[in-house]
Design a protein around this motif. Structure first.
Motif, PDB file in Angstrom:
ATOM      1  N   ALA A 168       2.362   3.175   5.584  1.00 47.61           N
ATOM      2  CA  ALA A 168       1.097   3.440   4.895  1.00 47.61           C
ATOM      3  C   ALA A 168       0.168   4.127   5.886  1.00 47.61           C
ATOM      4  N   ASP A 191       0.809  -1.220   0.000  1.00 45.45           N
ATOM      5  CA  ASP A 191       0.000   0.000   0.000  1.00 45.45           C
ATOM      6  C   ASP A 191       0.843   1.272   0.000  1.00 45.45           C
ATOM      7  N   GLU A 224       2.863   1.980  -2.152  1.00 44.90           N
ATOM      8  CA  GLU A 224       2.933   2.402  -3.554  1.00 44.90           C
ATOM      9  C   GLU A 224       1.893   3.460  -3.894  1.00 44.90           C
ATOM     10  N   LYS A 225       0.800   3.479  -3.156  1.00 43.78           N
ATOM     11  CA  LYS A 225      -0.272   4.426  -3.459  1.00 43.78           C
ATOM     12  C   LYS A 225       0.206   5.840  -3.158  1.00 43.78           C
ATOM     13  N   PRO A 226      -0.365   6.847  -3.833  1.00 42.21           N
ATOM     14  CA  PRO A 226       0.081   8.229  -3.601  1.00 42.21           C
ATOM     15  C   PRO A 226       0.080   8.572  -2.118  1.00 42.21           C
ATOM     16  N   VAL A 244      -4.466   4.925   2.073  1.00 35.02           N
ATOM     17  CA  VAL A 244      -5.367   3.815   1.781  1.00 35.02           C
ATOM     18  C   VAL A 244      -6.755   4.168   2.305  1.00 35.02           C
TER      19      VAL A 244
END
Length: 343
Positions: free
Chosen positions: A173, A42, A44-46, A50
């Motif tokens: 995250a 997660d 990796e998400k901007p 999440v």
């Protein structure tokens, strides 16, 4: 997505040589170099954000009264599939900056540590050629109302792998959720009335309300007295609720039978009026004079309607009262009194 070169070579070798037992891990997401590291996909998400309400990991533990979310942990690489553990902790250091930058809404708040639990370690093991674990933040349902109207956020961090190292660039995250949406998702739209919690609302002699063990209520008498029943219920702001019940009687004379739902605290010193009459029988208006047995909402000839909402979250009061000359020879019997959220 970066592809690990050694994994490609291993795959080619397995195909060319037909080596039985060649195994490889299914690598998902961006991998570090070298690839044999532990990471949070997660991240990796901007900004590692999440929105847990947008996924399918939400589970309600009715025994523990918690809402549980699943945050996956992966280990990269294509060999040495030994089970490992990583330390897990909360890390909210980035949240304030994301709010300032407008990345998270201005009404975002950090979850109080008293309102969730987080296991200190997570186990990552091989399953179907994937080295994977799962961190499970458990949010206490009883604490959600204190965050009403807010976005709640919690930062997650992994560190100190017992085997391969943690990828420092993919170790954090932030989960977040709209609290109102979460409450909506986990709150069943059930009847809020508890038949054991009715209290008599006494406004004068002549009329008697009796709560029966089967949950029905019988109002009898008249003589220009009045009486009623009341109970407190917990409601949420700007949500719609519906009140209804079945009423049966032989026909009343010069009588009113009224239902109120308001947030003003009832007092026996004065007639309750908060929110106005919702649904009612009123013989002067033409309903309740002849025998009846139906939903009150279908018989009602007074009031603003049986769907209500409230400006603030908190306690509301369902109050039913009746009075007048006579409630009829059999009185007015109420069954299946139902008050529930409808949106």
């Amino acid at each position: 997505m970066k592809i690990n070169a050694s994994l490609v070579k291993l795959s080619a070798a397995c195909l060319l040589l037909g080596v039985a037992g060649c195994k490889q891990e299914h690598l998902n997401g961006v991998k570090s170099n070298p690839a044999v590291k532990v990471y949070l996909p997660d991240s990796e998400k901007p900004n590692g954000l999440v929105d847990v309400m947008a996924g399918s990991s939400l589970k309600v533990d009715s025994t523990a009264s918690t809402v549980n979310f699943s945050i996956p942990v992966y280990r990269g690489g294509e060999s040495n599939f030994e089970t490992l553990t990583v330390d897990v902790s909360a890390d909210n250091s980035a949240i304030a900056g994301l709010v300032t930058a407008g990345t998270l809404p201005a009404n975002t708040v950090v979850l109080d540590p008293a309102d969730y639990t987080l296991d200190a370690k997570d186990t990552v093991m091989l399953n179907n050629n994937i080295m994977k674990g799962s961190i499970t933040p458990k949010i206490k349902i009883a604490s959600l109302n204190k965050y009403g109207g807010k976005i709640a956020a919690l930062g997650i961090k992994i560190a100190n792998s017992s085997k391969q190292e943690v990828n420092a660039d993919m170790s954090k995250a932030i989960i977040y959720f709209n609290v109102e949406d979460l409450i909506d998702a986990i709150t069943p739209k059930t009847n809020l009335i508890d038949n054991t919690k009715w209290q008599i609302y006494h406004r004068g002699d002549g009329v008697t309300f009796k709560v029966n063990t089967d949950g029905s209520v019988l109002a009898t008498g008249g003589n220009w007295g009045q009486q009623g029943i009341v109970q407190a219920v917990e409601v949420r702001a700007n949500k719609k609720y519906k009140i209804d019940m079945n009423v049966a009687g032989s026909g009343a004379t010069d009588c009113w039978f009224e239902v109120y739902v308001g947030q003003g605290v009832p007092s026996e010193a004065s007639d309750y009026a908060d929110g106005g009459t919702r649904i009612a029988l009123n013989t002067w208006n033409g309903c309740g004079k002849s025998p009846f047995n139906a939903l009150l909402s279908s018989l009602s000839c007074a009031g603003t309607g049986n769907v209500v909402s409230f400006p603030t979250t908190g306690t509301a009061y369902v109050l039913i009262r009746s009075g007048g000359s006579t409630l009829g020879t059999t009185g007015i019997k109420m069954t299946n009194i139902d008050f529930r959220r409808v949106n």
